[in-house]
Every structure is written in structure tokens, then in C-alpha cells.
Design an enzyme around this catalytic site. Structure first.
Site, short mmCIF file in Angstrom:
data_model
loop_
_atom_site.label_atom_id
_atom_site.label_comp_id
_atom_site.label_asym_id
_atom_site.label_seq_id
_atom_site.Cartn_x
_atom_site.Cartn_y
_atom_site.Cartn_z
N CYS A 41 1.47 0.37 -1.27
CA CYS A 41 1.69 -1.05 -1.67
C CYS A 41 0.52 -2.25 -1.88
O CYS A 41 -0.72 -1.43 -1.76
CB CYS A 41 1.73 -0.92 -0.36
SG CYS A 41 2.81 -2.54 0.59
N ASP A 43 -0.33 -4.19 -0.68
CA ASP A 43 -0.98 -4.27 1.11
C ASP A 43 -2.40 -4.50 0.96
O ASP A 43 -3.31 -3.03 0.83
CB ASP A 43 -0.22 -3.41 2.69
CG ASP A 43 -0.77 -4.44 4.30
OD1 ASP A 43 -2.27 -4.36 4.26
OD2 ASP A 43 0.32 -4.50 4.30
N ARG A 45 -4.59 -3.39 3.47
CA ARG A 45 -5.06 -2.73 4.51
C ARG A 45 -4.24 -1.40 3.43
O ARG A 45 -5.58 0.01 4.26
CB ARG A 45 -4.64 -2.67 5.95
CG ARG A 45 -4.64 -4.18 6.43
CD ARG A 45 -3.03 -4.41 7.62
NE ARG A 45 -2.16 -4.93 6.98
CZ ARG A 45 -1.17 -4.56 7.81
NH1 ARG A 45 -1.31 -5.03 8.98
NH2 ARG A 45 0.56 -4.76 7.14
N HIS A 97 3.66 2.87 3.53
CA HIS A 97 2.59 2.52 5.10
C HIS A 97 3.33 1.39 6.25
O HIS A 97 4.08 1.47 6.17
CB HIS A 97 1.32 1.79 4.56
CG HIS A 97 1.62 0.71 4.63
ND1 HIS A 97 1.61 -0.81 5.40
CD2 HIS A 97 2.33 -0.09 3.62
CE1 HIS A 97 2.21 -1.72 4.45
NE2 HIS A 97 2.44 -1.63 3.47
N CYS A 100 4.91 -2.51 7.06
CA CYS A 100 4.78 -3.22 5.62
C CYS A 100 5.45 -4.17 5.58
O CYS A 100 6.91 -4.62 6.35
CB CYS A 100 5.59 -1.91 5.08
SG CYS A 100 5.14 -2.53 2.59
CO CO Z 1 3.37 -3.23 2.52
#
Ligand code: CO
Length: 208
Positions: A41, A43, A45, A97, A100
């Protein structure tokens, strides 16, 4: 964020790398031979190399919203094709994750513009697994489970591709489904049954 820091960090990073290996960038300049393709992803993090403790040259990376493998997305399909057929990676990982935002957005009924067709693919995962998901009363647990099932379905999408099927037959390439827990930092192997899935869907999707 002061972007000047980024360049200062870069200077320090070069010093650190050369401090442990004077030939580090000479080797990097010669080419890449990663054994792993990681699809994760976007993302901020979930940092791919960092969370796996891998360095430059060790992993070929593709990231998009909610780690999707969509057959008409030229971007992800080009990455899979290049990694599998040219770089000859032996492992392909889809890493989702918990928490998400893409998966959460797909569980809501809001109109999100250009994201609608992208997130619709996650709604399709929900529909495929509706009975199991509707049986989970706790909303957080349901959401975690959809993250896991989305990883599994994206692995299935990889297995549908000719590149993955050929590489499995020719050199034993395998597909793995993982989840990163942003609350603990732990990387979890969902232990998807790659060969079982392959056997189960080959009748419909085999391409060679
Ligand atoms: Co995500």
C-alpha cells in the site's frame, strides 16, 4: 517539513553506506538482481524495505492504494511482468496492512470520485466473502479480516497472470500474502495456500 533536511539526510546516508562498504555505490551502479517483488500500500506508515530490513538492490517495489493487483492497470501489470520475466524474481509478495484507509473507504458508501472505480475492486472482495464478513459482529475485526481477504484476492489476481503461471512452472516462483500490523510493527504471513489456489483456479484461468 523542511525539505532541506531530506538532502542533509541523503548526505549522511551516503557517508554511512560508504563507512561500512567503500564499494557500495559502485556495486549499486552495476545493476540490480532482486529476488523479491513486493506489492504494498502507498500508506506512509508501511515502508517496504525498512520494515523488512532490506536495503537497496534487494527488493523490487510497487505501491498503490490498498495494494491492488488489477488486470487492466498497466502500471502494476508492467511491474509484475518486468519483475517476473526480466528480473526473474522468485517470490512475489502482496503486503496489506491493518488500518488501511483504502479498505476502510471501500466499506463506506461515500462517493469518492476517481477513487470509486479503484475501490470498487475491494467491494468485489467483500461481495466474494460476504457470508464470512457479515458473520463478524465487531466492526474493527471485520475491517481487519477484509484487509486479509483483500490480500488473498490480490494474490489470486497475480496467480491468474500468464507471467506468474509460467514462472511457477519454469522455476518454482511462489506468491505470498502478508499483512503489516501498524499497531505493533509486526509482519504477519497469512500463509495463503499458493499451490492450492493455483490448482483450484487453473481450470478457468490457465494461460499456457
Ligand atoms: Co493502505
Amino acid at each position: 517539513m523542511d525539505l532541506k533536511n531530506v538532502f542533509d539526510n541523503n548526505v549522511n546516508w551516503i557517508k554511512e553506506k560508504l563507512g561500512t562498504d567503500a564499494g557500495f555505490f559502485d556495486n549499486l551502479g552495476k545493476g540490480q538482481n532482486p529476488e523479491l517483488l513486493y506489492i504494498g500500500c502507498s500508506d506512509s506508515r508501511v515502508t517496504a524495505e525498512d520494515l523488512m530490513g532490506l536495503g537497496p538492490g534487494e527488493v523490487f517495489v510497487h505501491r498503490n492504494i490498498a495494494n491492488m493487483v488489477i488486470s487492466i492497470d498497466l502500471n502494476v501489470m508492467s511491474v509484475v511482468n518486468y519483475a517476473v520475466e526480466h528480473l526473474k524474481v522468485n517470490h512475489v509478495v502482496v503486503c496489506g496492512h491493518y488500518a488501511c484507509g483504502g479498505v476502510k473507504a471501500a466499506m463506506q458508501s461515500a462517493d469518492l470520485g476517481i477513487l470509486n472505480p479503484w475501490l470498487r475492486n475491494i467491494r468485489d472482495v467483500y461481495r466474494l466473502h460476504r457470508d464470512e464478513l457479515n458473520g463478524i459482529a465487531d466492526e474493527e475485526k471485520k475491517y481487519d479480516r477484509l484487509v486479509e481477504l483483500n490480500v488473498q484476492e490480490q494474490c489470486v489476481n497475480l496467480i491468474k497472470t500468464a507471467a506468474v503461471q509460467k514462472a511457477y512452472r519454469d522455476r518454482g516462483l511462489t506468491v505470498h500474502g502478508w499483512v503489516f500490523d501498524v499497531h505493533t510493527g509486526k509482519l504477519i504471513d497469512l500463509k495463503i495456500d499458493f499451490e492450492g489456489i493455483l490448482r483450484h483456479i487453473m481450470e478457468i484461468y490457465h494461460l499456457d
